[in-house]
Design a protein around this motif. Structure first.
Motif, PDB file in Angstrom:
ATOM      1  N   LEU A  98       1.842  -2.508   2.878  1.00 54.74           N
ATOM      2  CA  LEU A  98       2.886  -1.502   3.010  1.00 54.74           C
ATOM      3  C   LEU A  98       3.628  -1.714   4.327  1.00 54.74           C
ATOM      4  O   LEU A  98       3.053  -2.188   5.307  1.00 54.74           O
ATOM      5  CB  LEU A  98       2.272  -0.105   2.995  1.00 54.74           C
ATOM      6  CG  LEU A  98       1.530   0.297   1.722  1.00 54.74           C
ATOM      7  CD1 LEU A  98       0.844   1.648   1.905  1.00 54.74           C
ATOM      8  CD2 LEU A  98       2.471   0.340   0.523  1.00 54.74           C
ATOM      9  N   VAL A 104       6.859   6.624   2.564  1.00 51.01           N
ATOM     10  CA  VAL A 104       6.129   6.348   1.332  1.00 51.01           C
ATOM     11  C   VAL A 104       7.101   6.062   0.188  1.00 51.01           C
ATOM     12  O   VAL A 104       6.933   5.107  -0.576  1.00 51.01           O
ATOM     13  CB  VAL A 104       5.215   7.548   0.984  1.00 51.01           C
ATOM     14  CG1 VAL A 104       4.742   7.487  -0.461  1.00 51.01           C
ATOM     15  CG2 VAL A 104       4.027   7.586   1.938  1.00 51.01           C
ATOM     16  N   ASN A 107       8.616   2.620   0.435  1.00 51.60           N
ATOM     17  CA  ASN A 107       7.644   1.597   0.058  1.00 51.60           C
ATOM     18  C   ASN A 107       7.500   1.495  -1.454  1.00 51.60           C
ATOM     19  O   ASN A 107       7.456   0.402  -2.026  1.00 51.60           O
ATOM     20  CB  ASN A 107       6.279   1.907   0.691  1.00 51.60           C
ATOM     21  CG  ASN A 107       6.118   1.323   2.081  1.00 51.60           C
ATOM     22  OD1 ASN A 107       5.875   0.138   2.240  1.00 51.60           O
ATOM     23  ND2 ASN A 107       6.275   2.169   3.097  1.00 51.60           N
ATOM     24  N   ARG A 142       5.436   8.517   6.860  1.00 51.41           N
ATOM     25  CA  ARG A 142       5.336   7.087   7.100  1.00 51.41           C
ATOM     26  C   ARG A 142       4.021   6.581   6.514  1.00 51.41           C
ATOM     27  O   ARG A 142       2.997   7.272   6.554  1.00 51.41           O
ATOM     28  CB  ARG A 142       5.391   6.774   8.592  1.00 51.41           C
ATOM     29  CG  ARG A 142       6.719   7.091   9.256  1.00 51.41           C
ATOM     30  CD  ARG A 142       6.711   6.607  10.693  1.00 51.41           C
ATOM     31  NE  ARG A 142       5.568   7.138  11.436  1.00 51.41           N
ATOM     32  CZ  ARG A 142       5.161   6.689  12.625  1.00 51.41           C
ATOM     33  NH1 ARG A 142       5.807   5.690  13.212  1.00 51.41           N
ATOM     34  NH2 ARG A 142       4.128   7.226  13.239  1.00 51.41           N
ATOM     35  N   ALA A 143       4.032   5.365   6.019  1.00 53.36           N
ATOM     36  CA  ALA A 143       2.827   4.803   5.417  1.00 53.36           C
ATOM     37  C   ALA A 143       1.681   4.723   6.416  1.00 53.36           C
ATOM     38  O   ALA A 143       0.514   4.872   6.054  1.00 53.36           O
ATOM     39  CB  ALA A 143       3.125   3.416   4.851  1.00 53.36           C
ATOM     40  N   THR A 144       2.002   4.535   7.687  1.00 50.08           N
ATOM     41  CA  THR A 144       0.966   4.405   8.710  1.00 50.08           C
ATOM     42  C   THR A 144       0.182   5.693   8.911  1.00 50.08           C
ATOM     43  O   THR A 144      -0.913   5.673   9.480  1.00 50.08           O
ATOM     44  CB  THR A 144       1.598   3.952  10.046  1.00 50.08           C
ATOM     45  OG1 THR A 144       0.561   3.576  10.945  1.00 50.08           O
ATOM     46  CG2 THR A 144       2.439   5.041  10.668  1.00 50.08           C
ATOM     47  N   LYS A 151      -3.077   5.384   0.840  1.00 49.21           N
ATOM     48  CA  LYS A 151      -2.331   4.116   0.851  1.00 49.21           C
ATOM     49  C   LYS A 151      -2.492   3.371  -0.469  1.00 49.21           C
ATOM     50  O   LYS A 151      -1.534   2.806  -0.997  1.00 49.21           O
ATOM     51  CB  LYS A 151      -2.797   3.244   2.010  1.00 49.21           C
ATOM     52  CG  LYS A 151      -2.344   3.734   3.380  1.00 49.21           C
ATOM     53  CD  LYS A 151      -2.895   2.840   4.486  1.00 49.21           C
ATOM     54  CE  LYS A 151      -2.455   3.340   5.856  1.00 49.21           C
ATOM     55  NZ  LYS A 151      -3.024   2.533   6.962  1.00 49.21           N
ATOM     56  N   VAL A 154      -0.360   4.874  -3.062  1.00 43.43           N
ATOM     57  CA  VAL A 154       1.025   4.437  -2.863  1.00 43.43           C
ATOM     58  C   VAL A 154       1.219   3.041  -3.443  1.00 43.43           C
ATOM     59  O   VAL A 154       2.229   2.757  -4.093  1.00 43.43           O
ATOM     60  CB  VAL A 154       1.402   4.474  -1.371  1.00 43.43           C
ATOM     61  CG1 VAL A 154       2.779   3.853  -1.146  1.00 43.43           C
ATOM     62  CG2 VAL A 154       1.392   5.908  -0.863  1.00 43.43           C
ATOM     63  N   CYS A 155       0.231   2.173  -3.229  1.00 44.85           N
ATOM     64  CA  CYS A 155       0.318   0.822  -3.786  1.00 44.85           C
ATOM     65  C   CYS A 155       0.356   0.852  -5.311  1.00 44.85           C
ATOM     66  O   CYS A 155       1.098   0.093  -5.938  1.00 44.85           O
ATOM     67  CB  CYS A 155      -0.873  -0.018  -3.325  1.00 44.85           C
ATOM     68  SG  CYS A 155      -0.835  -0.443  -1.582  1.00 44.85           S
ATOM     69  N   ARG A 158       3.762   1.974  -6.344  1.00 48.12           N
ATOM     70  CA  ARG A 158       4.705   0.851  -6.223  1.00 48.12           C
ATOM     71  C   ARG A 158       4.534  -0.116  -7.389  1.00 48.12           C
ATOM     72  O   ARG A 158       5.510  -0.660  -7.916  1.00 48.12           O
ATOM     73  CB  ARG A 158       4.474   0.128  -4.893  1.00 48.12           C
ATOM     74  CG  ARG A 158       5.437  -1.031  -4.635  1.00 48.12           C
ATOM     75  CD  ARG A 158       5.148  -1.677  -3.291  1.00 48.12           C
ATOM     76  NE  ARG A 158       3.782  -2.161  -3.217  1.00 48.12           N
ATOM     77  CZ  ARG A 158       3.181  -2.560  -2.084  1.00 48.12           C
ATOM     78  NH1 ARG A 158       3.835  -2.492  -0.937  1.00 48.12           N
ATOM     79  NH2 ARG A 158       1.935  -2.988  -2.104  1.00 48.12           N
TER      80      ARG A 158
END
Length: 254
Positions: A98, A104, A107, A142-144, A151, A154-155, A158
């Motif tokens: 990411l 998010v 991404n 933010r992804a961080t 995470k 989120v992947c 995506r």
């Protein structure tokens, strides 16, 4: 039997030359059918990640053929291959990949941006999959700032955003604790079950592989055994031996 979505014929991948030559894949021929869940299993160095990269059109074979829905990919120009990969496949990786400082939503919608979608269309579709995975409230984060489990969701979002027919999951739970791993696995296999997405899982985790309908066991660049049927944790034998499936020697494995 369903239509093969992916096929290989005598697939070979070689790295280096001379004394430095390494034969990563040694002539693999098999099919993955539409709607299957397939695990590619093996220890580090067995060739399983190399095979995934060739199946997913992320790399080219040294010899042999990869065919997508009956059409050899080697006959296509690189731009066509890139477009097919973006439109057909979704990817879930152990390392997430990411952009840490992007939102998010940005991404998740990256594949659509690459595909030329307008911003409003991208965002609408991105929010749909975030809601599906129950993480829409993190769209502006933010992804961080996310946990490992978030995470990976989120992947997966995506991977889903372009409505792929195949999802490749490369050690998808490798960086997660056991409880979070189970949640991520349930999401992936739920998508396979409910949406008919073909799921290809690359893993050394026998328990994760056991949830797939078919398992291809790799060793030294060869598929040395194939198993069918979902295995429950209570049935799992972690001391897998290819000889148990009648593959006692190298001649049988070739």
């Amino acid at each position: 039997m369903s239509t093969p979505v992916l096929e290989t014929e005598n697939l070979v991948k070689v790295y280096g030359r001379g004394a430095a030559r390494f034969d990563a894949l040694k002539g693999l021929t098999f099919e993955i059918h539409d709607g299957e869940s397939v695990a590619i299993v093996g220890k580090s160095g067995s060739g399983k990640s190399t095979l995934m990269h060739l199946l997913a059109l992320l790399d080219e074979p040294t010899a042999g053929v990869v065919a997508l829905e009956g059409s050899p990919v080697s006959q296509l120009d690189p731009k066509k291959v890139s477009r097919l990969r973006n439109e057909t496949f979704g990817f879930v990786f152990q390392q997430f990949f990411l952009n840490a400082n992007q939102s998010v939503l940005d991404n998740v919608t990256l594949p659509l941006k690459i595909g030329g979608w307008g911003r409003s269309q991208r965002n609408e579709r991105g929010m749909e999959v975030l809601e599906q995975l129950e993480i829409a409230d993190k769209a502006k984060n933010r992804a961080t700032d996310l946990s490992g489990g978030q995470k990976q969701r989120v992947c997966i979002a995506r991977a889903l955003v372009n409505r792929p027919s195949v999802i490749f999951a490369d050690e998808p739970t490798g960086n997660l604790d056991s409880a979070t791993s189970e949640v991520v696995e349930d999401i992936l296999f739920g998508l396979h079950r409910d949406q008919g997405i073909t799921l290809v899982v690359v893993t050394h985790d026998e328990e994760l592989a056991g949830r797939c309908e078919r398992r291809l066991h790799m060793q030294d660049g060869l598929i040395v055994a194939e198993e069918h049927g979902v295995i429950t944790p209570g049935q799992l034998d972690t001391t897998f031996d290819p000889a148990q499936l009648g593959l006692e020697d190298e001649e049988d494995r070739a």
